[in-house]
Design a protein around this motif. Structure first.
Motif, PDB file in Angstrom:
ATOM      1  N   GLU A 116     -60.367   9.715 -18.290  1.00 17.60           N
ATOM      2  CA  GLU A 116     -59.499   9.237 -19.366  1.00 17.60           C
ATOM      3  C   GLU A 116     -58.042   9.623 -19.108  1.00 17.60           C
ATOM      4  O   GLU A 116     -57.126   8.836 -19.353  1.00 17.60           O
ATOM      5  N   GLU A 117     -57.842  10.826 -18.614  1.00 17.58           N
ATOM      6  CA  GLU A 117     -56.485  11.268 -18.286  1.00 17.58           C
ATOM      7  C   GLU A 117     -55.876  10.371 -17.212  1.00 17.58           C
ATOM      8  O   GLU A 117     -54.691   9.998 -17.279  1.00 17.58           O
ATOM      9  N   SER A 118     -56.695   9.999 -16.239  1.00 17.39           N
ATOM     10  CA  SER A 118     -56.229   9.107 -15.180  1.00 17.39           C
ATOM     11  C   SER A 118     -55.856   7.740 -15.742  1.00 17.39           C
ATOM     12  O   SER A 118     -54.849   7.140 -15.339  1.00 17.39           O
ATOM     13  N   ALA A 119     -56.646   7.263 -16.698  1.00 18.60           N
ATOM     14  CA  ALA A 119     -56.357   5.969 -17.326  1.00 18.60           C
ATOM     15  C   ALA A 119     -55.040   6.024 -18.093  1.00 18.60           C
ATOM     16  O   ALA A 119     -54.224   5.097 -18.020  1.00 18.60           O
ATOM     17  N   VAL A 120     -54.816   7.116 -18.823  1.00 13.93           N
ATOM     18  CA  VAL A 120     -53.567   7.273 -19.577  1.00 13.93           C
ATOM     19  C   VAL A 120     -52.376   7.286 -18.632  1.00 13.93           C
ATOM     20  O   VAL A 120     -51.331   6.684 -18.910  1.00 13.93           O
ATOM     21  N   ARG A 121     -52.538   7.931 -17.498  1.00 17.69           N
ATOM     22  CA  ARG A 121     -51.435   8.037 -16.535  1.00 17.69           C
ATOM     23  C   ARG A 121     -51.094   6.704 -15.878  1.00 17.69           C
ATOM     24  O   ARG A 121     -50.076   6.600 -15.193  1.00 17.69           O
ATOM     25  N   ARG A 122     -51.926   5.710 -16.103  1.00 19.18           N
ATOM     26  CA  ARG A 122     -51.624   4.384 -15.552  1.00 19.18           C
ATOM     27  C   ARG A 122     -50.735   3.554 -16.471  1.00 19.18           C
ATOM     28  O   ARG A 122     -50.277   2.478 -16.082  1.00 19.18           O
ATOM     29  N   HIS A 123     -50.478   4.059 -17.696  1.00 20.80           N
ATOM     30  CA  HIS A 123     -49.723   3.203 -18.617  1.00 20.80           C
ATOM     31  C   HIS A 123     -48.294   2.901 -18.150  1.00 20.80           C
ATOM     32  O   HIS A 123     -47.783   1.816 -18.450  1.00 20.80           O
ATOM     33  N   PRO A 124     -47.623   3.789 -17.395  1.00 23.46           N
ATOM     34  CA  PRO A 124     -46.298   3.385 -16.900  1.00 23.46           C
ATOM     35  C   PRO A 124     -46.352   2.185 -15.948  1.00 23.46           C
ATOM     36  O   PRO A 124     -45.508   1.289 -16.023  1.00 23.46           O
ATOM     37  N   GLN A 125     -47.362   2.173 -15.061  1.00 19.28           N
ATOM     38  CA  GLN A 125     -47.483   1.037 -14.144  1.00 19.28           C
ATOM     39  C   GLN A 125     -47.811  -0.248 -14.893  1.00 19.28           C
ATOM     40  O   GLN A 125     -47.268  -1.311 -14.588  1.00 19.28           O
ATOM     41  N   ILE A 126     -48.692  -0.135 -15.891  1.00 17.55           N
ATOM     42  CA  ILE A 126     -49.044  -1.318 -16.684  1.00 17.55           C
ATOM     43  C   ILE A 126     -47.801  -1.852 -17.390  1.00 17.55           C
ATOM     44  O   ILE A 126     -47.519  -3.051 -17.379  1.00 17.55           O
ATOM     45  N   GLY A 127     -47.044  -0.942 -17.994  1.00 16.76           N
ATOM     46  CA  GLY A 127     -45.832  -1.354 -18.695  1.00 16.76           C
ATOM     47  C   GLY A 127     -44.825  -2.007 -17.772  1.00 16.76           C
ATOM     48  O   GLY A 127     -44.197  -3.018 -18.127  1.00 16.76           O
ATOM     49  N   ALA A 128     -44.663  -1.445 -16.575  1.00 16.80           N
ATOM     50  CA  ALA A 128     -43.721  -2.019 -15.609  1.00 16.80           C
ATOM     51  C   ALA A 128     -44.141  -3.433 -15.215  1.00 16.80           C
ATOM     52  O   ALA A 128     -43.297  -4.328 -15.069  1.00 16.80           O
ATOM     53  N   GLN A 129     -45.435  -3.647 -15.061  1.00 13.41           N
ATOM     54  CA  GLN A 129     -45.931  -4.980 -14.716  1.00 13.41           C
ATOM     55  C   GLN A 129     -45.683  -5.970 -15.855  1.00 13.41           C
ATOM     56  O   GLN A 129     -45.330  -7.129 -15.612  1.00 13.41           O
ATOM     57  N   VAL A 130     -45.853  -5.510 -17.090  1.00 15.42           N
ATOM     58  CA  VAL A 130     -45.628  -6.382 -18.247  1.00 15.42           C
ATOM     59  C   VAL A 130     -44.170  -6.824 -18.319  1.00 15.42           C
ATOM     60  O   VAL A 130     -43.857  -7.991 -18.589  1.00 15.42           O
TER      61      VAL A 130
END
Length: 232
Positions: A116-130
């Protein structure tokens, strides 16, 4: 056509473009309209995340206000300060890609598993893609996607996702990252003054000292704005 006989036209006839003063005024007007529309877009995107994560709106507004304060304290032009305010609004847009269950667990304060911590840490990349398609329309020293991508980097290199250090972190990301950290402290009961003291004394080296000093310089003005959105 640029020229128009319509009394409500926005763009002046071509002859006025020979006048540098008139041209500058037109450019400022267009830039101002763009910033307003960008802010509306940012607030719309934040509302989309708000539908999943109820704390996001107030949090993002606070980050935006403190980011604007930092930019002002650093002597940046208003256009750039507005841009960093918008970046503050959008910094957590990547959370739209997290599951409802994970967001609920984060909200409740429950401990996260390594996965779950790893998933949370992906939110910057997801946001950048958006946000990446929007960058093609921007004219700024920092792209919004790079600010969002790197807002969890730390000045000493201990952040994520890239482990960037010092000036290798985009200025906007240093500003928004510091504003985010201060906002989290404030949401846990600190005043802005207390939060600044904490990151200076307890988290020394993690945030750009120039950004911290810039926020401190205009802290009282930021506090007025923060009280307004808090309703007290």
């Amino acid at each position: 056509m640029l020229a128009s006989s319509h009394p409500g036209r926005i763009i002046p006839p071509p002859s006025r473009y020979q006048d540098p003063v008139a041209l500058s005024a037109v450019e400022e007007h267009i830039a101002g309209c763009f910033v307003v529309n960008l802010r509306i877009f940012a607030e719309t995107m934040v509302n989309a995340v708000l539908a999943k994560c109820s704390r996001t709106h107030g949090h993002s507004q606070r980050v935006g206000i403190i980011s604007y304060t930092a930019a002002h304290g650093l002597g940046l032009k208003k256009k750039q300060a507005d841009y960093y305010y918008i970046a503050g609004l959008l910094h957590d847009i990547g959370k739209i890609g997290l599951s409802d269950a994970l967001l609920a667990k984060m909200k409740s304060g429950g401990s996260l598993s390594p996965e779950e911590e790893s998933a949370v840490r992906r939110h910057p990349q997801i946001g950048a893609q958006v946000i990446d398609p929007l960058d093609r329309t921007m004219d700024s020293c920092d792209s919004l996607s790079s600010i969002i991508m790197h807002h969890h980097e730390l000045y000493d290199g201990s952040g994520y996702p890239g482990g960037l250090r010092g000036s290798r972190i985009p200025l906007g990301a240093r500003i928004v990252g510091c504003a985010d950290a201060l906002t989290v402290r404030m949401e846990n009961g600190d005043t802005l003054s207390d939060a600044l003291e904490h990151i200076v004394m307890r988290e020394h080296g993690k945030y750009d000292p120039k950004v911290i000093a810039a926020i401190e310089q205009y802290r009282s003005k930021a506090e007025v704005c923060l009280r307004e959105i808090s309703g007290r």
